[in-house]
Design a protein around this motif. Structure first.
Motif, PDB file in Angstrom:
ATOM      1  N   ARG A   1       1.503 -13.994  98.896  1.00 40.17           N
ATOM      2  CA  ARG A   1       2.619 -13.156  98.427  1.00 40.17           C
ATOM      3  C   ARG A   1       3.716 -14.011  97.804  1.00 40.17           C
ATOM      4  O   ARG A   1       4.183 -13.735  96.687  1.00 40.17           O
ATOM      5  CB  ARG A   1       3.180 -12.351  99.592  1.00 40.17           C
TER       6      ARG A   1
ATOM      7  N   THR B   1      -1.691 -10.080  97.877  1.00 40.57           N
ATOM      8  CA  THR B   1      -1.620  -9.553  96.507  1.00 40.57           C
ATOM      9  C   THR B   1      -0.953  -8.179  96.480  1.00 40.57           C
ATOM     10  O   THR B   1      -0.104  -7.903  95.622  1.00 40.57           O
ATOM     11  CB  THR B   1      -3.029  -9.462  95.905  1.00 40.57           C
ATOM     12  N   VAL B   2      -1.340  -7.345  97.412  1.00 36.07           N
ATOM     13  CA  VAL B   2      -0.722  -6.010  97.491  1.00 36.07           C
ATOM     14  C   VAL B   2       0.770  -6.121  97.757  1.00 36.07           C
ATOM     15  O   VAL B   2       1.587  -5.422  97.140  1.00 36.07           O
ATOM     16  CB  VAL B   2      -1.418  -5.175  98.590  1.00 36.07           C
ATOM     17  N   ALA B   3       1.153  -7.007  98.663  1.00 35.18           N
ATOM     18  CA  ALA B   3       2.568  -7.170  98.984  1.00 35.18           C
ATOM     19  C   ALA B   3       3.360  -7.691  97.790  1.00 35.18           C
ATOM     20  O   ALA B   3       4.523  -7.309  97.597  1.00 35.18           O
ATOM     21  CB  ALA B   3       2.724  -8.117 100.172  1.00 35.18           C
TER      22      ALA B   3
ATOM     23  N   LYS C   1       8.087  -1.487  98.351  1.00 37.35           N
ATOM     24  CA  LYS C   1       7.414  -0.212  98.596  1.00 37.35           C
ATOM     25  C   LYS C   1       6.615  -0.304  99.898  1.00 37.35           C
ATOM     26  O   LYS C   1       6.467  -1.378 100.485  1.00 37.35           O
ATOM     27  CB  LYS C   1       6.504   0.141  97.421  1.00 37.35           C
ATOM     28  N   TRP C   2       6.070   0.844 100.309  1.00 34.73           N
ATOM     29  CA  TRP C   2       5.424   0.883 101.621  1.00 34.73           C
ATOM     30  C   TRP C   2       4.199  -0.030 101.739  1.00 34.73           C
ATOM     31  O   TRP C   2       3.931  -0.541 102.845  1.00 34.73           O
ATOM     32  CB  TRP C   2       5.048   2.321 101.979  1.00 34.73           C
ATOM     33  N   PRO C   3       3.407  -0.292 100.658  1.00 31.13           N
ATOM     34  CA  PRO C   3       2.303  -1.243 100.831  1.00 31.13           C
ATOM     35  C   PRO C   3       2.783  -2.642 101.240  1.00 31.13           C
ATOM     36  O   PRO C   3       2.110  -3.322 102.030  1.00 31.13           O
ATOM     37  CB  PRO C   3       1.629  -1.264  99.457  1.00 31.13           C
ATOM     38  N   GLU C   4       3.931  -3.061 100.719  1.00 29.11           N
ATOM     39  CA  GLU C   4       4.456  -4.363 101.117  1.00 29.11           C
ATOM     40  C   GLU C   4       4.873  -4.355 102.580  1.00 29.11           C
ATOM     41  O   GLU C   4       4.652  -5.337 103.303  1.00 29.11           O
ATOM     42  CB  GLU C   4       5.646  -4.753 100.249  1.00 29.11           C
TER      43      GLU C   4
ATOM     44  N   ARG D   1      -3.017  -5.785  82.104  1.00 25.43           N
ATOM     45  CA  ARG D   1      -2.448  -6.152  83.404  1.00 25.43           C
ATOM     46  C   ARG D   1      -3.488  -6.835  84.284  1.00 25.43           C
ATOM     47  O   ARG D   1      -3.191  -7.828  84.952  1.00 25.43           O
ATOM     48  CB  ARG D   1      -1.928  -4.883  84.083  1.00 25.43           C
TER      49      ARG D   1
ATOM     50  N   LEU E   1       2.567  -7.257  94.506  1.00 21.64           N
ATOM     51  CA  LEU E   1       2.572  -6.294  93.397  1.00 21.64           C
ATOM     52  C   LEU E   1       3.398  -5.046  93.702  1.00 21.64           C
ATOM     53  O   LEU E   1       3.818  -4.342  92.776  1.00 21.64           O
ATOM     54  CB  LEU E   1       1.134  -5.880  93.051  1.00 21.64           C
ATOM     55  N   TYR E   2       3.589  -4.761  94.973  1.00 22.96           N
ATOM     56  CA  TYR E   2       4.320  -3.541  95.364  1.00 22.96           C
ATOM     57  C   TYR E   2       5.551  -3.928  96.189  1.00 22.96           C
ATOM     58  O   TYR E   2       5.761  -3.432  97.290  1.00 22.96           O
ATOM     59  CB  TYR E   2       3.421  -2.604  96.170  1.00 22.96           C
ATOM     60  N   ARG E   3       6.369  -4.794  95.637  1.00 23.27           N
ATOM     61  CA  ARG E   3       7.571  -5.237  96.343  1.00 23.27           C
ATOM     62  C   ARG E   3       8.539  -4.071  96.522  1.00 23.27           C
ATOM     63  O   ARG E   3       8.799  -3.288  95.605  1.00 23.27           O
ATOM     64  CB  ARG E   3       8.256  -6.344  95.557  1.00 23.27           C
TER      65      ARG E   3
END
Length: 317
Positions: free
Chosen positions: A201, A118-120, A126-129, A223, A122-124
């Motif tokens: 993802r 989910t993090v990957a 960016k560093w979390p991905e 959201r 939502l934050y395409r």
């Protein structure tokens, strides 16, 4: 739908029969003579022949297989050559250990995998991905045995956070049992967590671009509501399928993990029976694992057909 289920059930039965026959022949292709191992290296030929006759090894292979199938249907897998204990008793003592370990590993893997995926998504870019992708790559690339040895060395021996080996039955002390199973379950579930993360993802990225998601946003939904009720919920269909297909792999893959952490589970029983050429135990273990694979795949196929109405059943949409 009923026709679809019956067809899958027939395929499962045929697969199980063929697998049992292959296992039966494969076990007898192993080097060594179990009759000689049981009678002793210094036994005379008459004693070895008597032992072979008592085990039924002097009969034709097809006859032996027929007896094996007939006994298997009744739940009788014979007696262990090594210990003289009924095989069903050995399985009843060791299979729950592996099932608890696998179930715990699935829970850990699903929680970590869904969060990372989910993090990957939502934050395409960016560093979390990047962190999530690095975790997925490491989980799929690092061998379990090496990761388990490192975990024992640093987390158990150096930091003393977890026990290096041992097992407590869940029925005796659930909390202490979870404490002993946590480290092996994390190691066993690493690869599954990586697969779940990648699939979550990919599925979420595809769902985020769907028309109904854009419509939900246009209606003014928050959201959090869009992600929870539309994106994640619909993305989990693929994840459920992956989890079901990986469950059989966890049960069979627990062999290495149980050996490293000294757990008295199905994996240890499998290795001990192979080393001692214990035909009845090897046959029972492999047949049960195969049956688990077949039944899990059948259940996943049926559940997936129920969850996704786009699946064609019996040639009809």
């Amino acid at each position: 739908m009923i026709r679809h289920i019956l067809t899958k059930l027939l395929h499962a039965v045929i697969t199980l029969l063929l697998s049992a026959f292959v296992v039966f022949l494969g076990v007898r292709a192993l080097p060594g003579d179990p009759a000689l191992a049981l009678a002793g290296e210094e036994a005379d030929p008459a004693t070895v022949a008597a032992v072979r006759r008592s085990l039924g090894l002097d009969q034709p292979v097809l006859t032996q297989f027929g007896h094996f199938l007939a006994n298997m249907v009744r739940g009788d897998f014979g007696t262990s050559i090594r210990t003289g204990t009924p095989v069903i008793d050995l399985i009843a003592a060791t299979l729950p250990v592996t099932l608890w370990l696998s179930a715990y590993a699935i829970v850990i893997a699903v929680l970590i995998g869904i969060v990372a995926g989910t993090v990957a998504a939502l934050y395409r870019g960016k560093w979390p991905e990047w962190v999530a992708n690095l975790f997925s790559l490491g989980g799929l690339s690092i061998p379990h045995f090496w990761l388990g040895l490192l975990a024992i060395l640093y987390l158990a021996v150096t930091l003393n956070w977890f026990p290096a080996s041992g097992y407590v039955a869940v029925t005796e002390n659930p909390l202490r049992a979870l404490y002993y199973l946590t480290l092996p379950a994390v190691i066993l579930g690493t690869a599954l967590a990586a697969v779940v993360a990648r699939q979550t993802r990919s599925s979420m990225i595809e769902t985020l671009g769907a028309d109904y998601v854009r419509t939900a946003r246009a209606k003014g939904l928050s959201r959090r509501s869009v992600l929870g009720n539309y994106v994640l919920r619909n993305s989990l269909i693929v994840v459920v399928t992956i989890i079901g297909l990986q469950l059989g792999g966890l049960i069979s893959g627990a062999v290495v993990t149980e050996r490293i952490f000294g757990l008295p589970g199905f994996g240890k029983l499998t290795l001990d029976s192979v080393f001692t050429r214990d035909y009845p135990v090897i046959q029972a273990v492999v047949v049960i694992i195969t049956a688990g694979y077949v039944l899990i795949n059948l259940a996943v196929d049926v559940v997936y057909s129920l969850l996704n109405p786009r699946i064609r059943v019996g040639g009809e949409a």
